[in-house]
Design an enzyme around this catalytic site. Sequence first.
Site, PDB file in Angstrom:
ATOM      1  N   CYS A  27       0.809  -1.219   0.000  1.00 26.26           N
ATOM      2  CA  CYS A  27       0.000   0.000   0.000  1.00 26.26           C
ATOM      3  C   CYS A  27       0.845   1.274   0.000  1.00 26.26           C
ATOM      4  CB  CYS A  27      -0.951   0.002   1.200  1.00 26.26           C
ATOM      5  SG  CYS A  27      -2.262  -1.237   1.071  1.00 26.26           S
ATOM      6  N   GLU A  28       2.025   1.201   0.577  1.00 21.11           N
ATOM      7  CA  GLU A  28       2.866   2.391   0.663  1.00 21.11           C
ATOM      8  C   GLU A  28       3.720   2.612  -0.587  1.00 21.11           C
ATOM      9  OE1 GLU A  28       3.123   4.876   2.861  1.00 21.11           O
ATOM     10  OE2 GLU A  28       1.570   4.082   4.177  1.00 21.11           O
ATOM     11  N   SER A  29       4.325   1.558  -1.125  1.00 18.82           N
ATOM     12  CA  SER A  29       5.301   1.741  -2.213  1.00 18.82           C
ATOM     13  C   SER A  29       5.097   0.810  -3.398  1.00 18.82           C
ATOM     14  CB  SER A  29       6.714   1.519  -1.671  1.00 18.82           C
ATOM     15  OG  SER A  29       6.920   0.138  -1.392  1.00 18.82           O
ATOM     16  N   TYR A 132      -7.257   4.322   2.900  1.00 15.81           N
ATOM     17  CA  TYR A 132      -6.028   3.609   3.242  1.00 15.81           C
ATOM     18  C   TYR A 132      -6.331   2.458   4.205  1.00 15.81           C
ATOM     19  CZ  TYR A 132      -1.238   2.871   4.935  1.00 15.81           C
ATOM     20  OH  TYR A 132      -0.025   2.329   5.281  1.00 15.81           O
TER      21      TYR A 132
END
Length: 154
Positions: A27-29, A132
């Site tokens: 989800c972040e990168s 998110y």
Amino acid sequence: MEYQDYISKASARYSVDPYLVAAVIECESNWNSEAESYRGAQGLMQLMPDTASDMVRLGLVDGSEYDPEDLSDAETNIMFGCAYLRYLIDYFNGSTDYAIAAYNAGLSNVEEWASAATALHNAITFPETQAYLIRMKNAHKRYQELYAGTFEGM
């Protein structure tokens, strides 16, 4: 799973669910160790350099072993990311949802939302953080299903 050994090592060290770590990385990168946000978050788990330095200052990560300035290194980033997740989970008395929201929106925002007399998802005032939290929960479940048993006995 890419970086499986690093995830296993760091998640075991900090008693964090390795499938949650994989979900954060996705989800972040999207598994890009060179990722950098417009705000300066770096690496797989999109950590701010100040956050990594805080983990050293708090004694959660050995700065002589893992350099908080080297967040594009996958092993280093995952170690700091797991330390930070553990810190957040402990801060919110074991609540993974609160920790995930704080990972995205910051501690002070989640503290404010936590004081509301409603469910966290309803209290979140940032649409990005609401989305998110949902993305993270879905990714976490998907990694548990797709890679069941991956981290057993490591």
